[in-house]
Design an enzyme around this catalytic site. Structure first.
Site, PDB file in Angstrom:
ATOM      1  N   PHE A 149      80.826  63.211  59.202  1.00 32.08           N
ATOM      2  CA  PHE A 149      80.003  62.227  59.916  1.00 32.08           C
ATOM      3  C   PHE A 149      78.537  62.558  59.685  1.00 32.08           C
ATOM      4  O   PHE A 149      78.051  63.600  60.099  1.00 32.08           O
ATOM      5  CB  PHE A 149      80.283  62.187  61.419  1.00 32.08           C
ATOM      6  CG  PHE A 149      79.465  61.117  62.106  1.00 32.08           C
ATOM      7  CD1 PHE A 149      79.893  59.799  62.111  1.00 32.08           C
ATOM      8  CD2 PHE A 149      78.240  61.412  62.682  1.00 32.08           C
ATOM      9  CE1 PHE A 149      79.118  58.788  62.686  1.00 32.08           C
ATOM     10  CE2 PHE A 149      77.451  60.406  63.261  1.00 32.08           C
ATOM     11  CZ  PHE A 149      77.898  59.096  63.266  1.00 32.08           C
ATOM     12  N   ASP A 234      73.988  69.737  57.378  1.00 28.53           N
ATOM     13  CA  ASP A 234      73.681  68.750  58.412  1.00 28.53           C
ATOM     14  C   ASP A 234      73.931  69.413  59.762  1.00 28.53           C
ATOM     15  O   ASP A 234      75.067  69.498  60.227  1.00 28.53           O
ATOM     16  CB  ASP A 234      74.546  67.490  58.236  1.00 28.53           C
ATOM     17  CG  ASP A 234      74.259  66.437  59.326  1.00 28.53           C
ATOM     18  OD1 ASP A 234      73.590  66.771  60.327  1.00 28.53           O
ATOM     19  OD2 ASP A 234      74.728  65.296  59.172  1.00 28.53           O
ATOM     20  N   LYS A 263      68.788  64.896  66.944  1.00 28.91           N
ATOM     21  CA  LYS A 263      69.307  65.022  68.302  1.00 28.91           C
ATOM     22  C   LYS A 263      68.432  65.887  69.208  1.00 28.91           C
ATOM     23  O   LYS A 263      67.375  65.436  69.622  1.00 28.91           O
ATOM     24  CB  LYS A 263      70.762  65.492  68.245  1.00 28.91           C
ATOM     25  CG  LYS A 263      71.665  64.428  67.585  1.00 28.91           C
ATOM     26  CD  LYS A 263      73.116  64.486  67.962  1.00 28.91           C
ATOM     27  CE  LYS A 263      73.819  63.192  67.565  1.00 28.91           C
ATOM     28  NZ  LYS A 263      74.658  63.275  66.391  1.00 28.91           N
TER      29      LYS A 263
HETATM   30  C1  PLP Z   1      74.678  62.232  65.309  1.00 34.47           C
HETATM   31  C2  PLP Z   1      74.796  62.733  63.924  1.00 34.47           C
HETATM   32  C3  PLP Z   1      74.176  62.094  62.857  1.00 34.47           C
HETATM   33  C4  PLP Z   1      73.428  60.782  62.998  1.00 34.47           C
HETATM   34  O1  PLP Z   1      72.348  60.861  63.869  1.00 34.47           O
HETATM   35  P1  PLP Z   1      71.733  59.509  64.489  1.00 34.47           P
HETATM   36  O2  PLP Z   1      70.521  59.967  65.229  1.00 34.47           O
HETATM   37  O3  PLP Z   1      72.773  58.908  65.364  1.00 34.47           O
HETATM   38  O4  PLP Z   1      71.411  58.627  63.330  1.00 34.47           O
HETATM   39  C5  PLP Z   1      74.284  62.662  61.593  1.00 34.47           C
HETATM   40  N1  PLP Z   1      74.984  63.795  61.402  1.00 34.47           N
HETATM   41  C6  PLP Z   1      75.599  64.445  62.420  1.00 34.47           C
HETATM   42  C7  PLP Z   1      76.340  65.712  62.135  1.00 34.47           C
HETATM   43  C8  PLP Z   1      75.554  63.928  63.704  1.00 34.47           C
HETATM   44  O5  PLP Z   1      76.199  64.537  64.700  1.00 34.47           O
END
Ligand code: PLP
Length: 410
Positions: A149, A234, A263
Site C-alpha cells: 500500500f 515507505d 502521516k
Molecule cells: C497512508 C499511507 C500512504 C498514503 O498516504 P496518504 O497521505 O493517504 O496519501 C502511503 N504509504 C503508506 C505505507 C501508508 O500507510
C-alpha cells in the site's frame, strides 16, 4: 452489510445522513461521529468517550490536540501560512535541517500527502536511473511488493495487487514489477540492468500489519547496493516512533537510499510529507523539475518541527516499544485460541488475526466500539491496533481489558 446496533443519537444520525446523502461513498466508517479529542481519547457528538486505537492510521502519534501543537498552530497562523516556493520562508530551512539530521543527513523534499511523496520518490528514482545509472530512456523498472500500500493516485494503484484498488481506474503506468513480500531471493531474481529501485514498506500496514522475516530489510538493502539499485523505504506509517524506533528500518542494519515520510510528520494537525535521501539522488533535481504549491509552506513546517520535537522530547519510541510489548504479551496469553489465530506487530503497530470460523474483523471492531475502543478492521479477518504513542499505561490496561472481554464474549 450488517450495521451495528450502536445507540446512535439524533445528532449522530443527522451527521451520518449528511455523509450518506452528499458525500462520495468511498469509505465504510464505524458509525461514531467524533467532535473532540485529547491525547489518546476522543469524544463523540453526544459526549461519549472512546479510546482511539487507530490514530488516523498513525497520523496522530503525538496524540490528539497536543498542547505544543496547538500553541505552534496559533503562533504560526498569526504570522504567515503560505508563501509558495517562489520565495523563501523562515520555517522551511530549519525544518529541512532538523528533519535531515534526524534521518542521518542528506537532503529533503517536502510535499503534502503520503501519495505525493511516493510519486516524488518514483520520479527521483527514475531520474537517478537515467542520469546516474545510465538506464536507457523510458526503460526504468521499479520493483514493488505483493499486497503493497503506497497510496491512491492512478500511478500508485497501477502497481497495487489489490483488485479493488485498481478496478475501473486503468489504464495504468508501466515500469513496475511485483514480487512476493518478505522474500529477499525474489528481489534478487527480479532485478535486471534496467532496475532503478526497490520500493518497500518495512512492515505492511494496510495489508494487515505483515511483519517480514527478521533480516529481510538488511538483506534487501545488501542486494540493492550490490546491484546499484535504490532501496526506498515507505515509512509513512511505520516511521516516527510507531514501531519502537524512530524509523522501522533501524530495527535492522540497513540504510535506505530514499526514506518516505508522511502521516505523523504533521502531528495530526496538517498534511505534510517528505522524501529524504542522499545528495546523489535528491541533488539531481533542477528548478522546474518538480514542485507543489503547498509543499514546504511555513505553517506545515512550523507544525512539523514541533511534531518532531514532541517525538524526541517525550521519547515516544521507547513508549511504543514498552507498551507494544505489554499489548502483545498480554493478548497472546489471554485471548482464546479458538477465536484468535495470531497477535502480531512491532511497537504500537499491531494486529489481531481472527480465526475465519469465529466471524469477521468487522464484527469484533463493532463490539469494541460499543465498549469504547475504536479500532478498524483492515482485512476481512484482521484488526489493526495503533493508538497514539502518548497513550498512558492505565489507558492501555483498560483497553486490554475491553479487548479481552470482547473476544471472550461468546
Ligand atoms: C497512508 C499511507 C500512504 C498514503 O498516504 P496518504 O497521505 O493517504 O496519501 C502511503 N504509504 C503508506 C505505507 C501508508 O500507510
Amino acid at each position: 452489510m450488517a450495521e451495528m446496533n450502536l445507540p446512535l443519537s439524533d445528532l449522530g444520525r443527522m451527521h451520518i445522513n449528511l455523509n450518506d446523502q452528499f458525500g462520495a461513498h468511498n469509505y465504510h466508517p464505524i458509525p461514531v461521529v467524533l467532535a473532540r479529542g485529547e491525547g489518546e481519547w476522543v469524544w463523540d457528538v453526544d459526549g461519549k468517550r472512546y479510546l482511539d486505537m487507530l490514530s488516523a492510521y498513525s497520523a496522530v502519534n503525538q496524540g490528539h490536540v497536543h498542547p505544543r501543537m496547538v500553541a505552534t498552530l496559533a503562533e504560526q497562523a498569526s504570522k504567515i501560512t503560505l508563501t509558495s516556493r517562489a520565495f523563501y520562508n523562515d520555517q522551511l530551512g530549519p525544518w529541512l535541517k532538523e528533519l535531515t539530521s534526524l534521518c542521518g543527513g542528506g537532503r529533503a523534499l517536502p510535499m503534502n500527502s503520503g501519495a505525493e511523496a511516493v510519486e516524488t520518490a518514483v520520479k527521483l528514482a527514475r531520474k537517478w536511473g537515467y542520469l546516474s545509472k545510465k538506464v536507457e530512456q523510458d526503460k526504468a523498472e521499479i520493483v514493488v511488493c505483493d499486497a503493497n500500500f503506497h497510496g491512491r493516485t492512478t500511478m500508485i494503484v497501477g502497481f497495487s495487487s489489490d483488485p479493488q484498488y485498481r478496478a475501473d481506474f486503468g489504464p495504468f503506468a508501466g515500469g513496475f514489477k511485483i514480487i512476493p513480500y518478505g522474500d529477499a531471493q525474489a528481489l534478487k531474481n527480479a532485478i535486471t540492468p534496467n532496475t532503478v529501485a526497490f520500493l518497500v514498506e518495512p512492515i505492511q500496514g494496510e495489508a494487515g500489519v505483515i511483519v517480514p522475516p527478521e533480516g529481510y530489510l538488511a538483506e534487501c538493502d545488501r542486494i540493492c547496493k550490490q546491484n546499484n539499485v535504490l532501496f526506498i523505504a515507505d515509512e509513512i506509517q511505520t516511521g516516527l516512533c510507531r514501531t519502537g524506533k524512530m524509523f522501522c528500518f533501524q530495527h535492522e542494519t540497513c540504510k535506505p537510499d530514499l526514506l518516505i515520510l508522511g502521516k505523523a510528520l504533521g502531528g495530526g494537525f496538517y498534511p505534510i510529507s517528505a522524501v529524504v535521501g542522499d545528495d546523489s539522488v535528491l541533488g539531481l533535481l533542477k528548478p522546474g523539475d518538480h514542485g507543489s504549491t503547498f509543499g514546504g509552506n511555513p505553517l506545515a513546517c512550523a507544525l512539523s518541527r514541533t511534531a518532531l520535537k514532541i517525538l524526541q522530547d517525550e521519547q515516544l519510541d521507547r513508549r511504543a516499544a514498552d507498551l507494544g510489548n505489554l499489548f502483545r504479551n498480554r493478548l497472546r496469553a489471554k485471548l482464546p485460541k479458538s477465536v484468535v489465530r495470531e497477535v502480531r506487530g512491532k511497537g504500537l503497530l499491531n494486529a489481531i488475526e481472527i480465526e475465519p470460523s469465529a466471524g469477521t474483523a468487522r464484527k469484533y471492531s463493532e463490539r469494541l466500539a460499543l465498549r469504547g475502543v475504536l479500532a478498524k478492521e483492515t482485512r476481512t479477518t484482521t484488526i489493526r491496533f495503533a493508538p497514539p504513542l502518548v497513550i498512558r499505561q492505565e489507558s492501555m490496561e483498560w483497553a486490554l481489558q475491553q479487548i479481552e472481554e470482547a473476544f471472550c464474549q461468546d
